[in-house]
Scaffold this motif. Structure first.
Motif, PDB file in Angstrom:
ATOM      1  N   UNK A   1       0.797  -1.227   0.000  1.00 14.83           N
ATOM      2  CA  UNK A   1       0.000   0.000   0.000  1.00 14.83           C
ATOM      3  C   UNK A   1       0.829   1.278   0.000  1.00 14.83           C
ATOM      4  N   UNK A   2       2.159   1.139  -0.030  1.00 12.16           N
ATOM      5  CA  UNK A   2       3.081   2.278  -0.158  1.00 12.16           C
ATOM      6  C   UNK A   2       4.058   1.951  -1.289  1.00 12.16           C
ATOM      7  N   UNK A   3       3.569   1.560  -2.452  1.00 12.18           N
ATOM      8  CA  UNK A   3       4.408   0.856  -3.427  1.00 12.18           C
ATOM      9  C   UNK A   3       5.460   1.729  -4.101  1.00 12.18           C
ATOM     10  N   UNK A   4       5.294   3.051  -4.153  1.00  8.50           N
ATOM     11  CA  UNK A   4       6.305   3.906  -4.764  1.00  8.50           C
ATOM     12  C   UNK A   4       6.665   3.449  -6.170  1.00  8.50           C
ATOM     13  N   UNK A   5       7.927   3.114  -6.385  1.00  9.54           N
ATOM     14  CA  UNK A   5       8.393   2.681  -7.708  1.00  9.54           C
ATOM     15  C   UNK A   5       8.212   1.185  -7.946  1.00  9.54           C
ATOM     16  N   UNK A   6       7.643   0.466  -6.967  1.00  6.98           N
ATOM     17  CA  UNK A   6       7.308  -0.944  -7.160  1.00  6.98           C
ATOM     18  C   UNK A   6       8.387  -1.943  -6.799  1.00  6.98           C
ATOM     19  N   UNK A   7       9.438  -1.510  -6.109  1.00  5.41           N
ATOM     20  CA  UNK A   7      10.591  -2.392  -5.847  1.00  5.41           C
ATOM     21  C   UNK A   7      10.203  -3.644  -5.071  1.00  5.41           C
ATOM     22  N   UNK A   8       9.403  -3.502  -4.021  1.00 11.63           N
ATOM     23  CA  UNK A   8       9.042  -4.660  -3.202  1.00 11.63           C
ATOM     24  C   UNK A   8       8.186  -5.655  -3.979  1.00 11.63           C
ATOM     25  N   UNK A   9       7.266  -5.168  -4.766  1.00 11.55           N
ATOM     26  CA  UNK A   9       6.418  -6.076  -5.538  1.00 11.55           C
ATOM     27  C   UNK A   9       7.215  -6.795  -6.621  1.00 11.55           C
ATOM     28  N   UNK A  10       8.169  -6.106  -7.224  1.00 15.89           N
ATOM     29  CA  UNK A  10       9.024  -6.769  -8.212  1.00 15.89           C
ATOM     30  C   UNK A  10       9.864  -7.855  -7.551  1.00 15.89           C
ATOM     31  N   UNK A  11      10.322  -7.607  -6.328  1.00 19.40           N
ATOM     32  CA  UNK A  11      11.061  -8.632  -5.593  1.00 19.40           C
ATOM     33  C   UNK A  11      10.162  -9.823  -5.281  1.00 19.40           C
ATOM     34  N   UNK A  12       8.910  -9.541  -4.891  1.00 15.31           N
ATOM     35  CA  UNK A  12       7.967 -10.626  -4.619  1.00 15.31           C
ATOM     36  C   UNK A  12       7.743 -11.465  -5.865  1.00 15.31           C
TER      37      UNK A  12
ATOM     38  N   UNK B   1       3.545  -6.308   2.071  1.00 16.53           N
ATOM     39  CA  UNK B   1       4.931  -5.858   2.226  1.00 16.53           C
ATOM     40  C   UNK B   1       4.940  -4.358   1.999  1.00 16.53           C
ATOM     41  N   UNK B   2       5.673  -3.634   2.845  1.00 14.70           N
ATOM     42  CA  UNK B   2       5.650  -2.179   2.704  1.00 14.70           C
ATOM     43  C   UNK B   2       6.869  -1.554   3.358  1.00 14.70           C
ATOM     44  N   UNK B   3       7.392  -0.522   2.699  1.00 15.55           N
ATOM     45  CA  UNK B   3       8.405   0.355   3.268  1.00 15.55           C
ATOM     46  C   UNK B   3       7.672   1.627   3.672  1.00 15.55           C
ATOM     47  N   UNK B   4       7.398   1.756   4.972  1.00 11.80           N
ATOM     48  CA  UNK B   4       6.593   2.864   5.456  1.00 11.80           C
ATOM     49  C   UNK B   4       7.381   4.173   5.407  1.00 11.80           C
ATOM     50  N   UNK B   5       6.720   5.293   5.173  1.00 11.34           N
ATOM     51  CA  UNK B   5       7.425   6.581   5.286  1.00 11.34           C
ATOM     52  C   UNK B   5       7.864   6.793   6.729  1.00 11.34           C
ATOM     53  N   UNK B   6       9.120   7.165   6.936  1.00 12.60           N
ATOM     54  CA  UNK B   6       9.558   7.403   8.316  1.00 12.60           C
ATOM     55  C   UNK B   6      10.313   8.714   8.483  1.00 12.60           C
ATOM     56  N   UNK B   7      10.080   9.665   7.561  1.00  8.17           N
ATOM     57  CA  UNK B   7      10.442  11.045   7.828  1.00  8.17           C
ATOM     58  C   UNK B   7      11.829  11.487   7.468  1.00  8.17           C
ATOM     59  N   UNK B   8      12.657  10.621   6.841  1.00  9.67           N
ATOM     60  CA  UNK B   8      13.992  11.065   6.448  1.00  9.67           C
ATOM     61  C   UNK B   8      13.987  11.634   5.040  1.00  9.67           C
TER      62      UNK B   8
ATOM     63  N   UNK C   1       6.598  -4.981   7.544  1.00  7.58           N
ATOM     64  CA  UNK C   1       6.612  -3.525   7.447  1.00  7.58           C
ATOM     65  C   UNK C   1       7.982  -3.011   7.859  1.00  7.58           C
ATOM     66  N   UNK C   2       8.575  -2.172   7.019  1.00  9.60           N
ATOM     67  CA  UNK C   2       9.916  -1.638   7.243  1.00  9.60           C
ATOM     68  C   UNK C   2       9.805  -0.176   7.663  1.00  9.60           C
ATOM     69  N   UNK C   3      10.447   0.192   8.776  1.00  2.51           N
ATOM     70  CA  UNK C   3      10.401   1.584   9.225  1.00  2.51           C
ATOM     71  C   UNK C   3      11.526   1.882  10.209  1.00  2.51           C
ATOM     72  N   UNK C   4      11.867   3.169  10.294  1.00  2.00           N
ATOM     73  CA  UNK C   4      12.737   3.644  11.381  1.00  2.00           C
ATOM     74  C   UNK C   4      11.915   4.295  12.483  1.00  2.00           C
ATOM     75  N   UNK C   5      10.637   4.552  12.243  1.00  2.00           N
ATOM     76  CA  UNK C   5       9.749   5.094  13.268  1.00  2.00           C
ATOM     77  C   UNK C   5       9.211   3.919  14.080  1.00  2.00           C
TER      78      UNK C   5
END
Length: 325
Positions: A178-189, A241-248, A279-283
């Motif tokens: 749900x945060x797919x951006x350029x699609x990197x995670x889905x392409x890996x899947x 699978x998602x790389x969440x926005x964490x503010x950097x 879910x991937x995050x630094x927050x």
């Protein structure tokens, strides 16, 4: 590249992913794992190269060298590789560059019969914290899998491979980012499991994801939508699978205070009974609090990753009472 070789290689991955890389290499009959560090695996290969070439869990591959340029035998591993290792599969004469120690370039060129071409090299001789290595250009991740069109905050491709493995995706699954951006995670899947359906959404334009998928002839359902309102029915998604926005580079902690609980609640709604989310995050504290306040989800695993100055954690979530997969 069904080429049979004998060689020693050090494969570099993301810090925190070396055990996964070693595990996959250990399943290949032609590969013997010799040493595993936090961000690299050294192995011996004796057989066909194709499986190693196709493994996306490493970013670069290098031949460990003997000592330093002043030592006798420094170039012996390169001589051996030129005879029966990976370097024997490349067109000769090879081109190379050497960073620190440029004064040794003429000696290397003479002893190996190579050409010193710092701007157009095949082999890069460089000193690392664990010794000198010779990086092999054709084994770079982008050379093996193609360069992705990216956003400044796009997921590192090797990090994506780690996240996808933690998700344990199978071919029958419906997979959502749900945060797919350029699609990197889905392409890996897709690379790992060829799942039944890939679904991506992002509140920003998904045109870059469209282009990345089209370039690889991969089908996906992509849409512009907010993660707080996932456009999928209840209990319809097997893996998230998602790389969440964490503010950097994108988003902010202030925005995440509202976003994380809403997105986690939606993930809980759409996951199947045996579903799994990574879910991937630094927050990190904020995500933990959001999961703790969401009925039906729990964190069962955390994996710290380090790359390019970032230290996010991949959190593995399953349903409370659900069967762990």
């Amino acid at each position: 590249m069904p080429t049979t070789i004998k060689d020693h290689l050090t494969l570099r991955t993301v810090d925190g992913g070396a055990d996964l890389l070693a595990g996959e290499l250990g399943q290949l009959p032609q590969v013997t794992v010799l040493k595993t560090l936090t961000a690299s695996v050294t192995c011996r290969i004796d057989g066909e190269l194709q499986d190693l070439y196709n493994c996306p869990l490493y970013s670069t591959a290098a031949i460990p060298l003997a000592g330093n340029p002043r030592d006798n035998g420094f170039l012996d591993p390169l001589h051996a590789s030129t005879k029966e290792g990976f370097l024997s599969t490349l067109p000769h004469p090879l081109t190379f560059r050497i960073g620190a120690g440029r004064e040794f370039a003429p000696t290397i060129a003479r002893d190996l019969g190579w050409t010193n071409e710092p701007a157009d090299w095949t082999v890069n001789l460089t000193e690392t914290g664990t010794g000198w290595i010779a990086e092999i250009g054709p084994l770079y991740w982008t050379r093996r899998f193609g360069r992705l069109e990216r956003l400044p905050w796009s997921t590192n491709p090797v990090v994506a491979e780690v996240v996808v493995r933690l998700a344990k995706i199978r071919s029958e699954h419906r997979v959502l980012d749900p945060f797919c951006g350029s699609g990197t995670l889905l392409l890996s899947a897709n690379r790992q499991a060829r799942p039944a359906e890939l679904i991506g959404s992002d509140k920003r334009s998904v045109q870059i994801a469209h282009r990345n998928f089209a370039a690889r002839n991969v089908s996906a359902e992509l849409s512009t939508a907010r993660a707080e309102q996932i456009q999928q029915p209840d209990r319809s998604i097997d893996r998230v699978v998602a790389n969440l926005p964490f503010g950097k580079r994108v988003g902010s902690h202030h925005d995440n205070v509202r976003l994380y609980p809403a997105a986690v609640a939606e993930i809980a709604r759409v996951l199947t009974t045996d579903g799994r989310a990574v879910l991937l995050t630094e927050d990190k504290r904020l995500l933990k609090d959001a999961v703790a306040r969401t009925r039906g989800l729990k964190i069962v695993r955390e994996r710290l990753l380090r790359f390019n100055g970032a230290t996010p954690t991949a959190f593995v979530l399953i349903r409370t009472g659900g069967r762990r997969m």
